[in-house]
Design a protein around this motif. Structure first.
Motif, PDB file in Angstrom:
ATOM      1  N   LEU A 226       0.836  -1.205   0.000  1.00 53.06           N
ATOM      2  CA  LEU A 226       0.000   0.000   0.000  1.00 53.06           C
ATOM      3  C   LEU A 226       0.867   1.249   0.000  1.00 53.06           C
ATOM      4  O   LEU A 226       0.608   2.209  -0.742  1.00 53.06           O
ATOM      5  N   ILE A 227       1.922   1.239   0.817  1.00 54.49           N
ATOM      6  CA  ILE A 227       2.843   2.378   0.864  1.00 54.49           C
ATOM      7  C   ILE A 227       3.578   2.513  -0.464  1.00 54.49           C
ATOM      8  O   ILE A 227       3.796   3.627  -0.976  1.00 54.49           O
ATOM      9  N   GLU A 237      -4.246  10.168  -3.376  1.00 54.12           N
ATOM     10  CA  GLU A 237      -4.355  10.064  -1.923  1.00 54.12           C
ATOM     11  C   GLU A 237      -4.614   8.593  -1.607  1.00 54.12           C
ATOM     12  O   GLU A 237      -5.527   7.982  -2.173  1.00 54.12           O
ATOM     13  N   VAL A 238      -3.818   8.018  -0.719  1.00 54.36           N
ATOM     14  CA  VAL A 238      -3.927   6.601  -0.382  1.00 54.36           C
ATOM     15  C   VAL A 238      -4.300   6.489   1.092  1.00 54.36           C
ATOM     16  O   VAL A 238      -3.562   6.967   1.970  1.00 54.36           O
ATOM     17  N   LEU A 239      -5.445   5.878   1.351  1.00 54.96           N
ATOM     18  CA  LEU A 239      -5.988   5.820   2.714  1.00 54.96           C
ATOM     19  C   LEU A 239      -6.031   4.382   3.216  1.00 54.96           C
ATOM     20  O   LEU A 239      -6.415   3.461   2.488  1.00 54.96           O
ATOM     21  N   LEU A 240      -5.639   4.195   4.462  1.00 53.78           N
ATOM     22  CA  LEU A 240      -5.777   2.909   5.144  1.00 53.78           C
ATOM     23  C   LEU A 240      -6.983   3.025   6.061  1.00 53.78           C
ATOM     24  O   LEU A 240      -6.934   3.707   7.085  1.00 53.78           O
ATOM     25  N   LYS A 241      -8.103   2.402   5.672  1.00 51.94           N
ATOM     26  CA  LYS A 241      -9.348   2.513   6.445  1.00 51.94           C
ATOM     27  C   LYS A 241      -9.352   1.450   7.538  1.00 51.94           C
ATOM     28  O   LYS A 241      -9.376   0.259   7.281  1.00 51.94           O
ATOM     29  N   ARG A 264       6.865   1.225  12.259  1.00 55.07           N
ATOM     30  CA  ARG A 264       8.224   0.896  11.840  1.00 55.07           C
ATOM     31  C   ARG A 264       8.474   1.218  10.359  1.00 55.07           C
ATOM     32  O   ARG A 264       9.576   1.026   9.861  1.00 55.07           O
ATOM     33  N   LEU A 265       7.446   1.683   9.684  1.00 59.16           N
ATOM     34  CA  LEU A 265       7.574   1.997   8.264  1.00 59.16           C
ATOM     35  C   LEU A 265       7.649   3.511   8.076  1.00 59.16           C
ATOM     36  O   LEU A 265       7.490   4.278   9.031  1.00 59.16           O
ATOM     37  N   ASP A 266       7.855   3.922   6.857  1.00 55.42           N
ATOM     38  CA  ASP A 266       8.014   5.356   6.586  1.00 55.42           C
ATOM     39  C   ASP A 266       7.107   5.750   5.416  1.00 55.42           C
ATOM     40  O   ASP A 266       7.559   5.907   4.282  1.00 55.42           O
ATOM     41  N   PRO A 267       5.797   5.895   5.673  1.00 49.72           N
ATOM     42  CA  PRO A 267       4.880   6.209   4.579  1.00 49.72           C
ATOM     43  C   PRO A 267       5.066   7.621   4.061  1.00 49.72           C
ATOM     44  O   PRO A 267       5.473   8.525   4.806  1.00 49.72           O
ATOM     45  N   PRO A 268       4.759   7.858   2.778  1.00 48.40           N
ATOM     46  CA  PRO A 268       4.876   9.207   2.199  1.00 48.40           C
ATOM     47  C   PRO A 268       3.733  10.106   2.667  1.00 48.40           C
ATOM     48  O   PRO A 268       2.787   9.663   3.321  1.00 48.40           O
ATOM     49  N   VAL A 269       3.784  11.364   2.297  1.00 50.70           N
ATOM     50  CA  VAL A 269       2.810  12.347   2.785  1.00 50.70           C
ATOM     51  C   VAL A 269       1.415  12.118   2.217  1.00 50.70           C
ATOM     52  O   VAL A 269       0.428  12.586   2.804  1.00 50.70           O
ATOM     53  N   ASN A 270       1.306  11.413   1.081  1.00 51.98           N
ATOM     54  CA  ASN A 270      -0.014  11.179   0.495  1.00 51.98           C
ATOM     55  C   ASN A 270      -0.665   9.909   1.027  1.00 51.98           C
ATOM     56  O   ASN A 270      -1.678   9.455   0.509  1.00 51.98           O
ATOM     57  N   PHE A 271      -0.090   9.350   2.092  1.00 45.68           N
ATOM     58  CA  PHE A 271      -0.638   8.154   2.743  1.00 45.68           C
ATOM     59  C   PHE A 271      -1.089   8.528   4.143  1.00 45.68           C
ATOM     60  O   PHE A 271      -0.373   9.193   4.890  1.00 45.68           O
ATOM     61  N   ARG A 272      -2.290   8.080   4.533  1.00 44.16           N
ATOM     62  CA  ARG A 272      -2.723   8.340   5.902  1.00 44.16           C
ATOM     63  C   ARG A 272      -3.758   7.329   6.369  1.00 44.16           C
ATOM     64  O   ARG A 272      -4.393   6.627   5.566  1.00 44.16           O
ATOM     65  N   LEU A 273      -3.918   7.268   7.681  1.00 42.39           N
ATOM     66  CA  LEU A 273      -4.892   6.379   8.319  1.00 42.39           C
ATOM     67  C   LEU A 273      -6.206   7.127   8.492  1.00 42.39           C
ATOM     68  O   LEU A 273      -6.217   8.309   8.821  1.00 42.39           O
ATOM     69  N   ASP A 336      -0.996  -1.312  -9.410  1.00 41.83           N
ATOM     70  CA  ASP A 336       0.078  -0.328  -9.575  1.00 41.83           C
ATOM     71  C   ASP A 336       0.197   0.117 -11.033  1.00 41.83           C
ATOM     72  O   ASP A 336       0.522   1.269 -11.332  1.00 41.83           O
ATOM     73  N   ALA A 337      -0.082  -0.836 -11.941  1.00 38.37           N
ATOM     74  CA  ALA A 337       0.049  -0.542 -13.374  1.00 38.37           C
ATOM     75  C   ALA A 337      -1.177   0.155 -13.947  1.00 38.37           C
ATOM     76  O   ALA A 337      -1.228   0.442 -15.154  1.00 38.37           O
ATOM     77  N   GLY A 338      -2.197   0.416 -13.099  1.00 43.74           N
ATOM     78  CA  GLY A 338      -3.362   1.164 -13.563  1.00 43.74           C
ATOM     79  C   GLY A 338      -4.607   0.342 -13.831  1.00 43.74           C
ATOM     80  O   GLY A 338      -5.624   0.888 -14.284  1.00 43.74           O
ATOM     81  N   HIS A 339      -4.572  -0.974 -13.538  1.00 43.12           N
ATOM     82  CA  HIS A 339      -5.746  -1.818 -13.786  1.00 43.12           C
ATOM     83  C   HIS A 339      -6.907  -1.419 -12.877  1.00 43.12           C
ATOM     84  O   HIS A 339      -6.717  -1.166 -11.685  1.00 43.12           O
ATOM     85  N   ARG A 340      -8.116  -1.374 -13.449  1.00 47.02           N
ATOM     86  CA  ARG A 340      -9.332  -1.134 -12.674  1.00 47.02           C
ATOM     87  C   ARG A 340     -10.303  -2.259 -12.985  1.00 47.02           C
ATOM     88  O   ARG A 340     -10.810  -2.354 -14.106  1.00 47.02           O
TER      89      ARG A 340
END
Length: 453
Positions: A226-227, A237-241, A264-273, A336-340
Motif C-alpha cells: 500500500l505504501i 491520496e492513499v488511505l488505510l481505512k 516501523r515503516l516510513d509512509p509518504p505524505v499522500n498516505f494516511r490512516l 500499480d500498473a493502472g488496472h481497474r
C-alpha cells in the motif's frame, strides 16, 4: 373524534459487537412493516417505530466511540448479560426481536426465549410472543451448516442475497429442518450516492479486516504494498481505512493492529490512516481495495471500482474465494500498473448488491412476512432444530456459555439472575472486561510468540 394515533411498533435488537449492532439496528428499520419504513434508515429510529438496543456483554461489546461511528440511533441502549436480556424480554412487550449475534448466541437466546414465552397465552398482558428475526452481518463464506443450524428456530432467517437464500434452504432441507424461515433480503447498510467519476485527488482506499490476514508477515506485506502504491502515485491520496483503535474490539479479535505495524515503516505524505463511517469514506473513493471485506459489497453497490486482492492467494481462510467469478480479483502489481477491475453484473446481482436501482424493494418480502405474522391470531412456539434430543453432546455447552441450562433456564449463579447490578458490580465488570481485552490483545500474542521460539 380526532383520528387515533397508531401505536408505534416496538423492536428490540440484541447485538454482540459494533458491526452486528449496525446490522441489527438497520435491519430493524428495513424490515418493519408500514409506510413509515419506505424511506429506509435515517440514522435514527423511524417514525412509528420504537427501537430499543441491547448490547450483549463480552469481549467485543462496542465502546461509545464505536457506537458513535456506526451512527445508528435507538430510543434506548443498554449493556446486558444474556440472562438480563431474557428477563427484559419477560417483562417488556415487543412486536419484533432481532438477534444480531454469532450463531451460538442466537441458539442460546432462542432456547432462553422459548422458555420465557412458554405459556404466555395464560398470563396477564400480551398473548402473543414477538416475531424473532436473525441473519448474518455480511458474506457467508465459512461454517455454513454450523452457523445456519444454530440460527434455526427464528421466525425469519434473513439471507443477504439470492445465492445465500438458495444455500440456506438447501442446508435446512438437507437435514430435514423447516426451511420456510429463510427470507431473501439484502445487506441493510447499502446505499449512498453512485460513483460518478474520479475525484481530485484520485483516492485509493484499502479497507482492512481485523482477523484477515492473521499473521504479522502478511500484514506487513500488505502495508508495504500500500505504501509502495502511494510512492508510485504521489498524485493520489492513499488511505488505510481502519475498523477500530488499539484496545477496541470488533466482531473479530485484532491481535496485530495496523496502527502498530506501520510505526516501523516510513509512509509518504499522500498516505494516511482514517477511521469513521465506511459510507462517508466511500463518498470520496475512486478505488476500493480489500482482501474480502463486506466493504467490497458496499463499494460495488455504489459502482465504485473495487479490487479483491490475490497477492496472498485465493483461499478459503482469507475469504476472497467468495469473489471467484466477480471480475474483481486483482493483484497489487496490476493495480500499480493502472488496472481497474470491471465487475461481472450477473455475479453482483446474485450477491444482493442491488446496483440496478431496485434496492428499495429488497426488503418487501420480509416486511410482508412479518406483517402476516403480526396480524395472525396466534404464534407457534419457537422450535430450534437443535434440542437435547437431536444434539445432546453439543447444545448444552452452547447454552452453558450464556449461563443457561439444557432447558433454557438460567443456571445457578448466573450473572444478575435475580437483580440489577449495583454500582460496585458495574465498576468491577468494566474493569474485568478491560483486563480481558488487554489479555487477549496484548498478553496472549506475546505468549504465543514465545511458544514458537
Amino acid at each position: 373524534m380526532p383520528p387515533s394515533t397508531p401505536k408505534p411498533l416496538r423492536i428490540a435488537v440484541l447485538a454482540d459487537s459494533d458491526t452486528r449492532w449496525k446490522w441489527g439496528a438497520l435491519t430493524a428499520d428495513r424490515i418493519a412493516p408500514g409506510p413509515s419504513m419506505e424511506a429506509g434508515p435515517r440514522g435514527e429510529a423511524q417514525v412509528g417505530l420504537a427501537l430499543d438496543g441491547y448490547l450483549l456483554r463480552g469481549r467485543a461489546t462496542p465502546t461509545a466511540r464505536q457506537l458513535e461511528e456506526v451512527g445508528v440511533r435507538a430510543d434506548s441502549l443498554r449493556e446486558v448479560t444474556a440472562v438480563e436480556f431474557l428477563r427484559a424480554m419477560a417483562e417488556t412487550s415487543y412486536d419484533i426481536v432481532v438477534l444480531a449475534l454469532v450463531g451460538g448466541g442466537v441458539q442460546a437466546m432462542l432456547h432462553g426465549l422459548a422458555r420465557v414465552w412458554d405459556g404466555l397465552e395464560k398470563r396477564p398482558g400480551p398473548k402473543k410472543r414477538p416475531v424473532v428475526v436473525t441473519g448474518y452481518v455480511g458474506v457467508v463464506y465459512e461454517k455454513l451448516a454450523d452457523g445456519l443450524l444454530l440460527r434455526h428456530g427464528a421466525d425469519l432467517v434473513l439471507a443477504n442475497s439470492r445465492q445465500d437464500a438458495e444455500r440456506f434452504r438447501a442446508v435446512y432441507e438437507g437435514v430435514g429442518a423447516d426451511a420456510s424461515s429463510v427470507t431473501e433480503v439484502a445487506l441493510p447498510f447499502l446505499g449512498g450516492a453512485a460513483y460518478e467519476g474520479e475525484h481530485d485527488p484520485y483516492t485509493v482506499v484499502f479497507a482492512v479486516q481485523p482477523s484477515v490476514p492473521d499473521n504479522r508477515r502478511d500484514r506487513v506485506y500488505l502495508l508495504d504494498r500500500l505504501i509502495r502504491h502511494a510512492r508510485l502515485h504521489p498524485e493520489r491520496e492513499v488511505l488505510l481505512k481502519l475498523r477500530s483503535r488499539p484496545g477496541e474490539h470488533t466482531t473479530h479479535i485484532e491481535e496485530l493492529p495496523y496502527q502498530k505495524l506501520i510505526q516501523r515503516l516510513d509512509p509518504p505524505v499522500n498516505f494516511r490512516l482514517v477511521y469513521g463511517n465506511m459510507g462517508e469514506v466511500l463518498d470520496r473513493t475512486d478505488l476500493l481495495v480489500t482482501i474480502s471485506s463486506t466493504a467490497a459489497l458496499e463499494s460495488l453497490h455504489r459502482r465504485i471500482p473495487t479490487a479483491v486482492l490475490t497477492d496472498l492467494g485465493i483461499r478459503e481462510v482469507l475469504g476472497n474465494h467468495h469473489f471467484v467469478g466477480s471480475g474483481c480479483l486483482a493483484s497489487w502489481d496490476q493495480l500499480d500498473a493502472g488496472h481497474r477491475p470491471v465487475p461481472d453484473e450477473e455475479w453482483v446481482a446474485r450477491q444482493g448488491v442491488v446496483a440496478d436501482g431496485t434496492y428499495a424493494d429488497a426488503f418487501d418480502a420480509a416486511r410482508e412476512r412479518i406483517a402476516k405474522l403480526l396480524a395472525s391470531p396466534e404464534r407457534p412456539p419457537l422450535t430450534p432444530y437443535y434440542t437435547p434430543v437431536t444434539a445432546p453432546g453439543y447444545l448444552p455447552g452452547i447454552l452453558a456459555r450464556h449461563h443457561l441450562g439444557p432447558d433454557g433456564t438460567p443456571l445457578p449463579g448466573a450473572p444478575a439472575h435475580d437483580k440489577e447490578p449495583g454500582p460496585v458490580r458495574q465498576i468491577v465488570r468494566r474493569a474485568a472486561r478491560g483486563a480481558y481485552r488487554h489479555g487477549v490483545q496484548r498478553v496472549a500474542p506475546v505468549i504465543r510468540r514465545m511458544g514458537e521460539l
